[in-house]
Write an enzyme that holds these catalytic residues in place. Structure first.
Site, PDB file in Angstrom:
ATOM      1  N   HIS A   1       0.819  -1.223   0.000  1.00 26.85           N
ATOM      2  CA  HIS A   1       0.000   0.000   0.000  1.00 26.85           C
ATOM      3  C   HIS A   1       0.846   1.265   0.000  1.00 26.85           C
ATOM      4  CE1 HIS A   1      -4.031  -1.860   0.810  1.00 26.85           C
ATOM      5  NE2 HIS A   1      -3.232  -2.876   1.071  1.00 26.85           N
TER       6      HIS A   1
ATOM      7  N   ASP B   1       3.502   9.459  -0.863  1.00 30.79           N
ATOM      8  CA  ASP B   1       2.297   8.711  -0.464  1.00 30.79           C
ATOM      9  C   ASP B   1       2.061   7.584  -1.452  1.00 30.79           C
ATOM     10  OD1 ASP B   1      -0.029   8.112   0.947  1.00 30.79           O
ATOM     11  OD2 ASP B   1      -0.623  10.223   1.094  1.00 30.79           O
TER      12      ASP B   1
END
Ligand code: ADP
Length: 465
Positions: free
Chosen positions: A161, A369
Site C-alpha cells: 500500500h 504517499d
C-alpha cells in the site's frame, strides 16, 4: 502444466496486520476484502489487536459478518520490536524516503522475522494448496519465502500500500536483500503506481539478477513472479452518496455557520510526517502573504487526528503544527477572521464526506504517499453542479491517475499558494470539466476493480504453482 481454476472459484485467505474484526464495515479496503472472503467462504488472518505479557500461542478462530478470522496475539516485546520498531521505525520511514528518521536496530529485524514466522505457521496450519493467499502490506514481506522454507506450497500474492522507493534508498536498509528476496518469493506483487513498479523492477534486476520475460513477468532462479500495477481505489459511488446523507449535511451545516460567506479550503490527513503538513501550512502562509486581497475571504481547515502518538516524531510534528498554526493566525488573523483552523481529531466517514463537499478546494500535498485516498474521497464527495478543485502533490500515487487535478510540488510554497489561488478563481465550466474526468476515473478504477485486477493475475499465471 494445468491452468489453475479461476480465482473466483477458489477460497481467498487475506493476511494483514489489522483486520476488520470488531469494526466490520469500517473502510473501503476492509469491505472489499470482507465481501470476497464472504463470497468464497474465506478466512482473514491477522493480529488480534491484543497485547499480553505472555501471549496465547494458540490462534484464536472466530467469525463475524459471514467472515472467518484467525487472530494472533502479540507480547509487549513483539509489539515493540515488530510493530513500533521494524514496521514503523524502519520500513515506514525508508519506504517514504525518510532515511533520516529510520532507526536501524538488529533486534527490530529479529522481531520482524519472528512475527512473520508465526504468521507463516498460522497460514500453513489454516490453509490448503488450493487457496489463494493475499498478503497486505509492508508488515509481511517474508511470508511467501517462509512458507516455501517450510515446504508448504501455496499460491501467494502481496499488495504494497505504501511506495517502493528508488533502489538506492531501499538498499540502505541493512537487511534489504532478505526483504527483496522475500518479496520475490510471492507469485504476484501488486504496487500502486508506475513509478513504484519501475523502482521495484530495477531493484529486482540490479540486486537479485531477475530477468524480465514479459511486460509483467520476471524470472528469478526457477520462480516466475507477476508484477502488477494495481492502484487502489475507493467505493466512489458509495462515498458520493455518503456526501448527501443527513450526517454529512449536519456536519457541513455546522461548519458553514462558522464560515459565513468565506470559501473553505480543506485538508484531511492522519497526522504523519509523510503528509507534508508543515509545508502545507507554510504554503497557506505564503498565499496570505502574496495575496492580501484574500484576507477574510477564505478559511483553511485542516483535520489531522494524531496517529501513533507514542512515537517521538509524531509528538514533535504535533508541536510543530500547533506552533505554526498559532503563528499564522497571529500574523494574518483579525478580530473577525481565523485564517487556519486545525482540528486534531477524527470524524466519521459521512461527516468527512459532508465537509469535503462543502470545500471549494481540497488540499492534498503529501511529500510521499503510496496512493492517497483522501484525494479520491474529495472528488467523490463533490456536487456535480458546483464541484470544488483538487490541488494534489505530484508525489502521491494518485497523481498518476488524477491528471485533471492541479498537480504541484509540495515543497514549493509558491506553487502551493498559486495553485490554491487558481483553484479559487477557476470558472465553473472548467471546474465541472475537470471534476467529471476525475470522477469518471475513480468510478472506473474503484475498489472493486482493484480487487478484481489483482486477483485476475492468478488466472493468467500458471507459473510458480
Ligand atoms: P493513509 O492510509 O496514509 O492514512 P490515505 O489518504 O490513503 O492515507 O487514507 C486515509 C484514510 O483515513 C481515508 O479513508 C480518510 O478518509 C481517513 N481519514 C483521514 N483523516 C481522517 C479523520 N480526521 N477522520 C476520519 N478519517 C480520516
Amino acid at each position: 502444466m494445468n491452468k489453475p481454476r479461476p480465482h473466483s472459484s477458489r477460497r481467498l485467505v487475506a493476511v494483514s496486520n489489522r483486520t476488520s474484526f470488531g469494526s466490520p464495515g469500517a473502510g473501503g479496503l476492509a469491505v472489499a476484502l470482507s465481501d470476497t472472503l464472504a463470497e468464497t467462504g474465506g478466512l482473514w488472518i491477522g493480529w488480534s489487536g491484543k497485547i499480553f505479557d505472555v501471549p496465547r500461542r494458540r490462534v484464536n478462530l472466530t467469525e463475524e459478518g459471514g467472515v472467518s478470522f484467525a487472530l494472533i496475539d502479540m507480547s509487549k516485546a513483539d509489539y515493540e520490536g515488530f510493530y513500533l520498531g521494524y514496521a514503523n521505525s524502519v520500513l515506514w520511514p525508508v519506504m517514504h524516503n525518510r532515511l533520516d528518521l529510520a532507526v536501524f536496530d538488529s533486534e527490530y529485524f529479529a522481531a520482524y522475522v519472528a512475527i512473520n514466522q508465526r504468521f507463516a505457521q498460522a497460514i500453513a496450519n489454516q490453509t490448503t494448496p488450493d487457496d489463494i493467499i493475499w498478503v497486505q502490506d509492508y508488515h509481511f514481506f517474508l511470508l511467501a519465502k517462509q512458507l516455501k522454507e517450510q515446504n508448504c506450497p501455496r499460491q501467494t500474492g502481496f499488495f504494497l500500500h505504501i511506495p517502493f522507493p528508488a533502489p538506492e534508498v531501499f538498499r540502505s536498509i541493512p537487511d534489504h536483500r532478505l526483504l527483496g528476496e522475500g518479496l520475490c518469493a510471492y507469485d504476484v506483487v501488486g504496487l500502486q503506481s508506475p513509478h513504484d513498479c519501475k523502482n521495484f523492477s530495477r531493484y529486482m534486476q540490479e540486486e537479485l539478477g531477475a530477468e524480465q520475460v514479459s511486460e509483467e513477468r520476471y524470472r528469478i532462479g526457477d520462480h516466475t513472479l507477476t508484477l502488477r500495477l494495481c492502484p487502489i481505489g475507493i467505493d466512489a459511488e458509495g462515498f458520493s452518496q455518503s456526501a448527501t446523507s443527513d450526517t454529512a449535511e449536519n456536519a457541513a451545516q455546522k461548519l458553514a455557520k462558522f464560515l459565513g460567506d468565506r470559501h473553505l479550503i480543506i485538508g484531511v490527513d492522519r497526522m504523519d510526517y509523510s503528509k507534508g503538513l508543515p509545508q502545507r501550512f507554510e504554503g497557506m502562509a505564503t498565499l496570505f502573504d502574496k495575496y492580501p486581497i484574500l484576507h477574510g475571504t477564505i478559511s483553511f481547515t485542516q483535520i489531522a487526528p494524531p496517529s501513533r502518538s507514542v512515537v517521538e516524531e509524531y509528538a514533535q510534528l504535533r508541536q510543530q503544527l500547533d506552533e505554526l498554526s498559532g503563528r499564522i493566525n497571529g500574523d494574518y488573523g483579525d478580530l473577525d477572521w481565523i485564517p487556519i483552523r486545525y482540528l486534531a481529531r477524527g470524524y466519521e466517514r459521512d461527516e468527512l464526506a459532508g465537509l469535503y463537499r462543502l470545500a471549494r478546494v481540497g488540499l492534498v500535498t503529501p511529500l510521499q504517499d503510496g496512493m492517497n485516498l483522501v484525494a479520491k474521497e474529495y472528488i467523490a464527495a463533490q456536487d456535480p453542479e458546483d464541484p470544488g478543485v483538487l490541488v494534489l502533490s505530484q508525489f502521491a500515487g494518485a497523481a498518476e491517475q488524477m491528471k485533471e487535478a492541479l498537480i504541484i510540488n509540495p515543497h514549493d510554497r509558491d506553487a502551493v499558494a498559486d495553485a490554491v489561488l487558481t483553484a479559487l478563481n477557476m470558472p465553473l465550466a472548467e471546474r465541472k470539466r475537470r471534476w467529471r474526468a476525475l470522477y469518471d476515473g475513480i468510478c472506473r478504477q474503484d475498489i472493486t476493480w482493484w480487487r478484481g485486477h489483482f486477483l485476475a493475475a492468478f488466472d493468467s499465471d500458471p507459473a510458480g504453482i
